[in-house]
Design a protein around this motif. Structure first.
Motif, PDB file in Angstrom:
ATOM      1  N   GLU A  28      83.069 -60.078 -16.495  1.00  0.00           N
ATOM      2  CA  GLU A  28      84.103 -60.783 -15.582  1.00  0.00           C
ATOM      3  C   GLU A  28      83.514 -61.947 -14.836  1.00  0.00           C
ATOM      4  N   ARG A  29      82.428 -61.440 -14.052  1.00  0.00           N
ATOM      5  CA  ARG A  29      81.660 -62.631 -13.172  1.00  0.00           C
ATOM      6  C   ARG A  29      81.300 -63.882 -13.860  1.00  0.00           C
ATOM      7  N   THR A  30      80.839 -63.836 -15.106  1.00  0.00           N
ATOM      8  CA  THR A  30      80.833 -65.084 -15.968  1.00  0.00           C
ATOM      9  C   THR A  30      82.065 -65.732 -16.375  1.00  0.00           C
ATOM     10  N   VAL A  31      83.116 -65.038 -16.216  1.00  0.00           N
ATOM     11  CA  VAL A  31      84.341 -65.659 -16.469  1.00  0.00           C
ATOM     12  C   VAL A  31      85.130 -66.518 -15.260  1.00  0.00           C
ATOM     13  N   PRO A  82      72.848 -64.448  -2.738  1.00  0.00           N
ATOM     14  CA  PRO A  82      72.677 -64.531  -4.255  1.00  0.00           C
ATOM     15  C   PRO A  82      71.211 -64.319  -4.782  1.00  0.00           C
ATOM     16  N   ILE A  83      71.301 -63.582  -5.915  1.00  0.00           N
ATOM     17  CA  ILE A  83      70.080 -63.092  -6.390  1.00  0.00           C
ATOM     18  C   ILE A  83      69.440 -64.299  -7.571  1.00  0.00           C
ATOM     19  N   VAL A 119      80.101 -65.947  -4.266  1.00  0.00           N
ATOM     20  CA  VAL A 119      81.683 -66.026  -3.571  1.00  0.00           C
ATOM     21  C   VAL A 119      82.314 -64.978  -4.443  1.00  0.00           C
ATOM     22  N   ILE A 120      82.203 -64.834  -5.796  1.00  0.00           N
ATOM     23  CA  ILE A 120      82.694 -63.814  -6.751  1.00  0.00           C
ATOM     24  C   ILE A 120      82.402 -62.242  -6.163  1.00  0.00           C
ATOM     25  N   VAL A 121      81.097 -61.976  -5.902  1.00  0.00           N
ATOM     26  CA  VAL A 121      80.823 -60.726  -5.642  1.00  0.00           C
ATOM     27  C   VAL A 121      80.759 -60.358  -4.384  1.00  0.00           C
ATOM     28  N   PRO A 124      92.720 -65.159  -5.903  1.00  0.00           N
ATOM     29  CA  PRO A 124      92.055 -66.368  -4.995  1.00  0.00           C
ATOM     30  C   PRO A 124      91.145 -66.885  -6.114  1.00  0.00           C
ATOM     31  N   LEU A 125      90.472 -65.829  -6.507  1.00  0.00           N
ATOM     32  CA  LEU A 125      89.054 -66.181  -7.334  1.00  0.00           C
ATOM     33  C   LEU A 125      89.379 -66.903  -8.340  1.00  0.00           C
ATOM     34  N   VAL A 126      90.520 -66.672  -9.319  1.00  0.00           N
ATOM     35  CA  VAL A 126      90.738 -67.146 -10.504  1.00  0.00           C
ATOM     36  C   VAL A 126      91.351 -68.616 -10.354  1.00  0.00           C
ATOM     37  N   LEU A 127      91.846 -68.828  -9.071  1.00  0.00           N
ATOM     38  CA  LEU A 127      92.475 -70.306  -8.664  1.00  0.00           C
ATOM     39  C   LEU A 127      91.344 -71.104  -8.436  1.00  0.00           C
TER      40      LEU A 127
END
Length: 728
Positions: A562-565, A665-666, A675-677, A705-708
């Motif tokens: 999902e993170r890649t989406v 971030p890694i 932001v996502i994680v 809010p992430l999807v937006l």
């Protein structure tokens, strides 16, 4: 006879690979070689090549040179070099150490059973067989089996149900089935390419993708096999064949050009190059590498094999000739090597990676069209197929002598198509079928979407199945069908469209719909079992985790991309992960769940997922792809006898320090990934505990809010359009 104790003699690439396969299947394995160091080296080679499904499975293998370790072995597999005298000597040497009941088999690819039996003691001959594994044993599903009676039955059951392979019933003929017809196809392809003056690149492109041939094509496959092996493989087969066999008309065993390549160290992928070097160069007649020729032939890029064969161009004529040559050869040798044409097709699909065998291809092209392509020289078996309406019929196949016969089901294999079912729900996106069992009526949720994906209509099928539990008097539900995948996950286009709309309520509704559906599945009044194979990704993995029991094929890929989406799993997946990992006894379960979900990687096997706690110790991992649905039905029946739905138990939030996302971030990620994680870390973090349901509601709320976010809308759109991640 249940075989659990195995010995493999010969720790080379093949022998050690068979040992690793048996160990991964849970067997107690002894690996013997001329010295203990050689045997241990074989184990180390398989560890390096990832021949074991998990590295710790190597502990199930004892490496030794002591024949005394054979005394309790139920099955001994000889995998030494192809020398009849050496094999005979070995059989005599180990006989005093074998129990009277022990089965003995040879992994030979060339030597006939009759010749091998000459060196087997009289009392062992009815327990001797050929079991020809294909390399690498972990990957290749084919095992050619030449045996009879109880020995054949015991080995077939072990090979198919324990090791997860397909035991192909072969006769004691040169090359058995796969190598007999596969070697002819490749030799004929080389001969026709030279006859028609077709380049290697055009040959591989012409008789390639449209026919369902692996992308290597013929010349690329020779490079892959290793050109140094061409002479021993083909020469051995050519020497064993009867006079007049058509393979002798296209000899490859003494091919002077290939010998020239080998003498220069150009052995294919095992050397500096072969017919090809890298992706951009091919060899010429002077043994010089030149840029690959541009392909302008009209067959390049065509997807229909009939269209390729009907194209009057060098590539079309080549492909037509190779197809007709190969089909004619298979028709000619079929009566001597196989009971029916389906076995020959399996030799090509399982042994050489064809998507369809030559006879199935003939049916797909059109049997009348194929027959007419031969003109006046139609093979008798092709004529018989034309009269019968094809090589295959509904549940039937043409015998090798031209009569129609029923296809016998494989032992223990259940398909949805083979079950006597009543369809109790029928929707465009799927159906629910009821099947009667000793435990009562069970419902099978059968999705009809591409790769069993989960758009809103597919969720409606799941909800309809839950509604049917009471109305149809179901005692359990199984999610699974005859497709090669469990589920590729949610519908990316819907996610992208919802995000692009800018409407928080639309996004919330979309995510909540999946969340509520899977919660209903989790808390269903009857047990739910997932029959998982192929892939279970994203929403597909969440669906499996929502079930009471997972039955998974060992090589299934499971994970959360999902993170890649542009989001994190929002259909109960983050909470199911916590719950399952905690139940597995992992102390830092919040961090472990966070790390895996944030990584967006997949488990490469179900064993790996089980080791990490995502699959429980009660979940079942099978080596056999084909037995998953049958086992899922059995597990559902067992659970139904005394089932109590799970409680809405509380789960502790993460209140420790440092933060779960402290390392982000890694490398290789962007600020948007962070932001996502970070939102995932926030979801897990707090004081006290939440019920499963409360946690899932929080999961939906934080995901919206992430999807937006515009960057994530772009991610979703890009992935939906290209199936490749956008690292923005």
């Amino acid at each position: 006879m249940s075989i659990t104790k195995v010995a493999v003699i010969g720790a080379g690439s093949m022998g050690s690979g068979i040992a690793a396969l048996c160990a991964s299947a849970g067997m107690d394995v002894v690996l013997l070689d001329q010295n203990a160091e050689g045997a241990q080296k074989g184990v180390e080679i398989q560890l390096k090549r990832k021949g074991f499904h998990l590295p710790e499975f190597a502990e199930r293998v004892r490496a030794s040179d002591d024949y005394a370790l054979l005394e309790d072995r139920e099955w001994v597999i000889e995998a030494i070099f192809e020398d009849l005298g050496a094999k005979h000597s070995l059989y005599q040497a180990i006989e005093p150490h074998l129990s009277a009941e022990a089965l003995l088999s040879s992994n030979t690819s060339t030597l006939p059973l009759a010749s091998l039996l000459e060196g087997v003691p009289e009392t062992r001959r009815d327990k001797f067989a050929i079991t020809h594994f294909f390399n690498p044993p972990k990957v290749m599903r084919l095992v050619e089996l030449i045996a009879s009676g109880p020995t054949e039955a015991a080995l077939r059951t072990t090979i198919e149900q324990t090791l997860g392979k397909i035991a192909l019933e072969c006769r004691d003929t040169p090359g058995f089935i796969a190598n007999r017809v596969g070697c002819y196809w490749m030799a004929a392809g080389v001969a026709r390419a030279r006859e028609f003056d077709v380049s290697y690149e055009l040959a591989d492109a012409s008789f390639g993708r449209a026919f369902g041939i692996p992308r290597t094509g013929i010349f690329g496959l020779l490079d892959y096999i290793g050109l140094q092996l061409v002479k021993p493989i083909w020469k051995s087969l050519e020497t064993a064949l009867p006079a007049g066999d058509p393979l002798l008309d296209v000899p490859l065993g003494d091919d002077p050009f290939i010998e020239g390549l080998v003498s220069r160290g150009l052995t294919g992928r095992t050397g500096e190059g072969g017919f090809y070097r890298g992706r951009n160069e091919a060899i010429n007649a002077s043994y010089e590498y030149v840029p690959r020729s541009a392909l302008s032939d009209p067959v390049v890029g065509l997807k229909d094999p009939r269209e390729v064969m009907d194209t009057d161009s060098p590539g079309g004529r080549f492909a037509r000739a190779v197809f007709l040559d190969t089909l004619a050869y298979c028709c000619e040798v079929a009566p001597s090597i196989a009971d029916h044409v389906g076995l020959i097709d399996e030799g090509l699909t399982l042994g050489f990676g064809w998507k369809k065998g030559i006879f199935a291809l003939a049916d797909a092209i059109g049997i009348d069209h194929v027959a007419s392509a031969y003109g006046a020289d139609v093979p008798s078996l092709v004529s018989a197929a034309a009269q019968a309406g094809g090589f295959y019929g509904e549940g039937s196949v043409l015998s090798s002598t031209g009569s129609r016969q029923e296809l016998a089901p494989r032992e223990g294999v259940v398909t949805l198509a083979s079950l006597e079912t009543e369809t109790i729900v029928s929707l465009d996106a799927g159906a629910v079928h009821a099947v009667s069992t000793s435990a009562g009526r069970m419902g099978i949720i059968d999705l009809h979407t591409p790769m069993n994906s989960l758009p809103t209509p597919a969720l409606e099928v799941i909800r309809a199945a839950l509604d049917a539990v009471s109305s149809a008097n179901l005692v359990a539900l199984v999610i699974g069908n005859d497709k090669p995948v469990f589920s590729a996950g949610a519908d990316l286009a819907s996610i992208a469209a919802a995000g692009e709309s800018g409407s928080a309520s639309r996004v919330e509704s979309l995510i909540a719909d999946g969340s509520k559906t899977l919660r209903a599945l989790k808390f269903a009044p009857v047990p739910v079992v997932a029959a998982v194979r192929g892939v279970a990704l994203g929403g597909g993995f969440e669906t499996a985790l929502a079930c009471d029991r997972i039955v998974a094929h060992a090589d299934t890929r499971l994970g959360f991309p999902e993170r890649t989406v542009g989001l994190y799993p929002g259909w109960t997946g983050t909470i199911s992960s916590l719950e399952r990992i905690k139940a597995a006894g992992v102390e830092d379960y919040h961090q472990k769940a966070f790390d895996f979900i944030a990584s967006a990687r997949n488990f490469s096997s179900a064993f790996e997922a089980q080791k990490a706690g995502f699959l429980s110790s009660d979940d079942v991992v099978l080596m056999s792809f084909d037995h998953v649905l049958a086992r899922a039905l059995c597990e559902a029946a067992d659970l139904a006898t005394s089932y109590t739905p799970p409680a809405d138990a509380s789960i502790e939030m993460y209140s420790g320090s440092p933060a779960l996302d402290r390392d982000w971030p890694i490398d290789g990620t962007t600020e948007n990934d962070h932001v996502i994680v970070a939102k995932l870390a926030e979801l897990y973090t707090g004081s006290g505990s939440l019920s499963f349901t409360e946690f899932c509601e929080r999961e939906v709320e934080f995901d919206v809010p992430l999807v937006l976010l515009p960057a994530n809308v772009e991610r979703a759109k890009h992935m939906a359009a290209t199936r490749k991640p956008l690292n923005n």
